[in-house]
Design a protein around this motif. Structure first.
Motif, PDB file in Angstrom:
ATOM      1  N   VAL A 100      49.998  39.056  53.749  1.00  0.00           N
ATOM      2  CA  VAL A 100      48.683  38.508  53.406  1.00  0.00           C
ATOM      3  C   VAL A 100      48.457  37.204  54.164  1.00  0.00           C
ATOM      4  N   ARG A 101      47.306  37.103  54.837  1.00  0.00           N
ATOM      5  CA  ARG A 101      46.985  35.933  55.652  1.00  0.00           C
ATOM      6  C   ARG A 101      45.950  35.038  54.980  1.00  0.00           C
ATOM      7  N   ALA A 102      45.080  35.599  54.183  1.00  0.00           N
ATOM      8  CA  ALA A 102      44.017  34.815  53.552  1.00  0.00           C
ATOM      9  C   ALA A 102      43.588  35.495  52.280  1.00  0.00           C
ATOM     10  N   MET A 103      43.059  34.698  51.351  1.00  0.00           N
ATOM     11  CA  MET A 103      42.627  35.221  50.058  1.00  0.00           C
ATOM     12  C   MET A 103      41.391  34.461  49.600  1.00  0.00           C
ATOM     13  N   ARG A 104      40.479  35.175  48.953  1.00  0.00           N
ATOM     14  CA  ARG A 104      39.384  34.524  48.250  1.00  0.00           C
ATOM     15  C   ARG A 104      39.107  35.310  46.975  1.00  0.00           C
ATOM     16  N   VAL A 105      38.560  34.631  46.004  1.00  0.00           N
ATOM     17  CA  VAL A 105      38.150  35.254  44.748  1.00  0.00           C
ATOM     18  C   VAL A 105      36.633  35.228  44.690  1.00  0.00           C
ATOM     19  N   GLU A 106      36.030  36.351  44.326  1.00  0.00           N
ATOM     20  CA  GLU A 106      34.576  36.435  44.163  1.00  0.00           C
ATOM     21  C   GLU A 106      34.273  36.864  42.731  1.00  0.00           C
ATOM     22  N   VAL A 107      33.323  36.168  42.116  1.00  0.00           N
ATOM     23  CA  VAL A 107      32.907  36.476  40.752  1.00  0.00           C
ATOM     24  C   VAL A 107      31.387  36.415  40.694  1.00  0.00           C
ATOM     25  N   ASN A 108      30.758  37.437  40.169  1.00  0.00           N
ATOM     26  CA  ASN A 108      29.323  37.361  39.871  1.00  0.00           C
ATOM     27  C   ASN A 108      29.213  37.007  38.396  1.00  0.00           C
ATOM     28  N   PHE A 109      28.766  35.766  38.103  1.00  0.00           N
ATOM     29  CA  PHE A 109      28.870  35.173  36.763  1.00  0.00           C
ATOM     30  C   PHE A 109      27.494  34.858  36.198  1.00  0.00           C
ATOM     31  N   ASN A 110      27.396  34.978  34.883  1.00  0.00           N
ATOM     32  CA  ASN A 110      26.177  34.645  34.158  1.00  0.00           C
ATOM     33  C   ASN A 110      26.581  33.999  32.839  1.00  0.00           C
ATOM     34  N   GLY A 111      26.022  32.823  32.570  1.00  0.00           N
ATOM     35  CA  GLY A 111      26.378  32.135  31.337  1.00  0.00           C
ATOM     36  C   GLY A 111      25.543  30.889  31.131  1.00  0.00           C
ATOM     37  N   PRO A 112      25.906  30.100  30.157  1.00  0.00           N
ATOM     38  CA  PRO A 112      25.177  28.853  29.905  1.00  0.00           C
ATOM     39  C   PRO A 112      25.413  27.853  31.034  1.00  0.00           C
ATOM     40  N   SER A 113      24.671  26.785  31.019  1.00  0.00           N
ATOM     41  CA  SER A 113      24.872  25.759  32.038  1.00  0.00           C
ATOM     42  C   SER A 113      26.264  25.150  31.887  1.00  0.00           C
ATOM     43  N   PRO A 114      26.840  24.678  32.975  1.00  0.00           N
ATOM     44  CA  PRO A 114      28.181  24.082  32.895  1.00  0.00           C
ATOM     45  C   PRO A 114      28.243  22.909  31.917  1.00  0.00           C
ATOM     46  N   ALA A 115      27.109  22.217  31.722  1.00  0.00           N
ATOM     47  CA  ALA A 115      27.108  21.105  30.781  1.00  0.00           C
ATOM     48  C   ALA A 115      27.316  21.574  29.350  1.00  0.00           C
ATOM     49  N   LYS A 116      26.878  22.788  29.043  1.00  0.00           N
ATOM     50  CA  LYS A 116      27.031  23.321  27.688  1.00  0.00           C
ATOM     51  C   LYS A 116      28.387  24.007  27.500  1.00  0.00           C
ATOM     52  N   GLN A 117      28.858  24.640  28.544  1.00  0.00           N
ATOM     53  CA  GLN A 117      30.136  25.352  28.452  1.00  0.00           C
ATOM     54  C   GLN A 117      30.690  25.557  29.868  1.00  0.00           C
ATOM     55  N   ALA A 118      31.842  25.004  30.118  1.00  0.00           N
ATOM     56  CA  ALA A 118      32.485  25.183  31.428  1.00  0.00           C
ATOM     57  C   ALA A 118      33.410  26.397  31.380  1.00  0.00           C
ATOM     58  N   GLU A 183      34.120  41.074  39.720  1.00  0.00           N
ATOM     59  CA  GLU A 183      35.222  40.156  39.979  1.00  0.00           C
ATOM     60  C   GLU A 183      36.204  40.890  40.878  1.00  0.00           C
ATOM     61  N   ALA A 184      36.572  40.246  41.976  1.00  0.00           N
ATOM     62  CA  ALA A 184      37.477  40.884  42.926  1.00  0.00           C
ATOM     63  C   ALA A 184      38.302  39.818  43.635  1.00  0.00           C
ATOM     64  N   VAL A 185      39.488  40.223  44.042  1.00  0.00           N
ATOM     65  CA  VAL A 185      40.347  39.405  44.896  1.00  0.00           C
ATOM     66  C   VAL A 185      40.303  40.024  46.290  1.00  0.00           C
ATOM     67  N   HIS A 186      39.790  39.268  47.241  1.00  0.00           N
ATOM     68  CA  HIS A 186      39.664  39.748  48.617  1.00  0.00           C
ATOM     69  C   HIS A 186      40.838  39.213  49.445  1.00  0.00           C
ATOM     70  N   LEU A 187      41.434  40.099  50.225  1.00  0.00           N
ATOM     71  CA  LEU A 187      42.594  39.745  51.028  1.00  0.00           C
ATOM     72  C   LEU A 187      42.393  40.155  52.476  1.00  0.00           C
ATOM     73  N   LEU A 188      42.909  39.343  53.368  1.00  0.00           N
ATOM     74  CA  LEU A 188      43.118  39.750  54.754  1.00  0.00           C
ATOM     75  C   LEU A 188      44.626  39.847  54.971  1.00  0.00           C
ATOM     76  N   TYR A 189      45.071  40.943  55.578  1.00  0.00           N
ATOM     77  CA  TYR A 189      46.505  41.134  55.755  1.00  0.00           C
ATOM     78  C   TYR A 189      46.760  41.855  57.071  1.00  0.00           C
ATOM     79  N   THR A 190      47.999  41.806  57.506  1.00  0.00           N
ATOM     80  CA  THR A 190      48.417  42.505  58.717  1.00  0.00           C
ATOM     81  C   THR A 190      49.317  43.661  58.313  1.00  0.00           C
ATOM     82  N   PRO A 191      48.847  44.898  58.491  1.00  0.00           N
ATOM     83  CA  PRO A 191      49.702  46.044  58.135  1.00  0.00           C
ATOM     84  C   PRO A 191      50.970  46.053  58.984  1.00  0.00           C
ATOM     85  N   ALA A 192      52.044  46.529  58.377  1.00  0.00           N
ATOM     86  CA  ALA A 192      53.301  46.607  59.113  1.00  0.00           C
ATOM     87  C   ALA A 192      53.161  47.514  60.332  1.00  0.00           C
TER      88      ALA A 192
END
Length: 532
Positions: A100-118, A183-192
């Motif tokens: 694995v060379r790189a990773m990112r997390v993506e989330v499509n989120f819906n909720g109250p404002s961060p001031a009300k609930q983090a 919600e997903a974990v995205h990876l870049l990798y080099t196959p053997a």
């Protein structure tokens, strides 16, 4: 919000997202890597609180702005004081954690404002045995869907030796729920080592000869539960083996390549012919709620398609496959009626009707993914019905054709009466005489098969054996010279609560029909029961 403003907002959001991708996965890294994965969650564990909704909803990002379809997202419900839980992700065997060379997390989120609930996300560091915060809902707008993207430095510490990744989310209080549509974990990798492509083609039969195939019938009517016993019963009744065996691969039962069915067909000495059925259920005559052509084109199912095509490649031997069976028939959800119809302003070329154009591009997209995976052992078929329904110009099957560079064979379905109660008796010769010049005109040289034909027993308007005898005689005598094969639809199904109304096309259920096949197929050297 008016449509113009909404579209501008979408374009702006997409631009920001693309910029974010460039930042989080630098171009040099992306080009250096040979593989990319978007891992969906495999399981969920609640430490405090619970959830409402199906975990599978997190595989597809399909809620935007103020959408509120609870079937499409998961609600995280706080318990005492807060919500706390994690999802586990699993890397495929082909991608080693060390690659694995790189990773990112993506989330499509819906909720109250961060001031009300983090809400905060953390990854588990397997080396240090502790959770590491990677991001939160800062910047989100109250009860509006927002895609959160977290870049993950030094990603290998978050992957266990056996390829597990744990992603935790915690709320700051218990006042509100939080919603996730994706919600997903995205990876870049080099196959053997890149997998070797599979290459296996099906030769055309010698001049004047025809391949003989079959859909042997199943138990449920869903066309994906065929058994060896169904095939051998047909073979015995017909007096000859079938060169290919036709069956459906329904994605509501799973999105993996149907290795088990294809393997027993191969062991029986036949070629598997797969109807690739991207649909949510067997009901017809309506738009599919999930597998729309627009979503296929957007890449929503690319991970599944890459997996399917890799399975086809790894099968190694010859396959026949088609997407969009009887595409010009409104009974299937890939028909243009359910995907833009004859409108010309919603997609692509304004000179083309949107529904057929979307199908054409979606089928090209699927084939290209299989080519990218090295699945060159597939013979791709473009399969139409002998009549266009609805009977409007934009729905003519010519508008759906993906092109010679993508398609290997052309195919048609042409049935007689399909129930004992039908008040009409289609004649095979008349139907084929009408459709053959049209399908032949799609391409000057592509071979044509009659992928499906059949007629029920028990209709007072005509004789099943006589219908089959006339059809087979015309096929064998090469009335339509570019036809190189045919397959009988050998199935029985229930139409209502009256058994007298059941459809039955099976040879083994009507000895007179079986005798027609034994006369015209069994000993006929021009009808081939195997593919060399």
């Amino acid at each position: 919000m008016n449509m113009e403003a909404a579209m501008l907002r979408v374009r702006f959001t997409q631009s920001i997202f693309l910029v974010a991708l460039a930042v989080f996965f630098p171009l040099t890294d992306a080009l250096a890597a040979n593989g990319a994965l978007a891992l969906p969650p495999a399981s969920i564990k609640h430490l405090k609180g619970g959830a409402r909704g199906n975990l599978s909803a997190l595989k597809l990002r399909d809620q935007n702005f103020y959408d509120d379809n609870p079937a499409r997202y998961v609600s995280l419900l706080p318990g005492r004081g807060k919500y706390d839980g994690y999802r586990e992700y699993r890397m495929p065997v082909a991608a080693a954690p060390a690659s694995v060379r790189a990773m990112r997390v993506e989330v499509n989120f819906n909720g109250p404002s961060p001031a009300k609930q983090a809400w905060s996300w953390s990854l588990y560091n397997w080396n240090a045995s502790r959770w590491v915060r990677v991001g939160g809902n800062a910047g989100s707008v109250e009860w509006e869907w927002k895609t959160l993207v977290f870049a993950i430095p030094n990603p290998r510490r978050f992957i266990s030796a056996d390829g597990r990744i744990r992603l935790r989310v915690v709320s700051s209080n218990a006042r509100y729920e939080g919603r996730m549509d994706y919600e997903a974990v995205h990876l870049l990798y080099t196959p053997a080592a890149p997998p070797a492509p599979a290459s296996a083609s099906i030769p055309l039969p010698p001049a004047g000869r025809l391949y003989h195939g079959v859909y042997p019938g199943g138990r449920t009517g869903e066309e994906d539960d065929i058994r060896l016993a169904d095939l051998t019963a047909y073979d015995a009744a017909a007096g000859k083996t079938a060169a290919w065996v036709y069956f459906s691969d329904n994605w509501y039962h799973g999105r993996a390549f149907p290795t088990s069915t294809a393997a027993w067909i191969r062991r029986a000495g036949r070629v598997p012919y797969i109807r690739l059925m991207l649909r949510s259920d067997p009901d017809g005559g309506r738009a599919d709620p999930v597998f729309t052509l627009a979503r296929i084109l957007s890449g929503a199912f690319d991970n599944d398609l890459h997996g399917w095509c890799a399975g086809a490649r790894d099968f190694r031997t010859r396959l026949i496959a088609e997407y969009g069976v009887e595409v010009n028939g409104e009974w299937f959800p890939w028909n243009g009626k359910w995907n833009g119809g004859g409108i010309r302003t919603g997609y692509g070329d304004p000179a083309q009707p949107d529904g057929p154009e979307r199908f054409r591009d979606a089928y090209r997209h699927i084939i290209q993914i299989c080519r990218d995976e090295g699945a060159n052992n597939i013979t791709w078929v473009f399969h139409v019905n002998d009549g266009d329904w609805p009977q409007v110009n934009w729905n003519r099957f010519e508008n759906y054709y993906p092109g010679d560079e993508y398609i290997d064979w052309l195919a048609v379905s042409s049935y007689g009466a399909q129930t004992p109660s039908d008040d009409y008796w289609p004649v095979f010769r008349e139907s084929m005489d009408a459709v053959y010049p049209r399908i032949a005109a799609l391409s000057p040289a592509k071979p044509i098969i009659v992928a499906e034909f059949g007629v029920t027993n028990g209709n007072p308007l005509g004789s099943q054996p006589q219908w089959a005898r006339a059809a087979l005689t015309d096929l064998i005598n090469l009335r339509w010279p570019r036809v190189v094969g045919f397959s009988w639809w050998n199935e029985r199904w229930q139409n209502d609560n009256n058994p007298a109304h059941d459809t039955d096309m099976r040879l083994q259920a009507n000895p007179a029909l079986a005798r027609v096949f034994q006369l015209l197929v069994r000993g006929n050297i021009n009808v081939l029961g195997t593919i060399p």
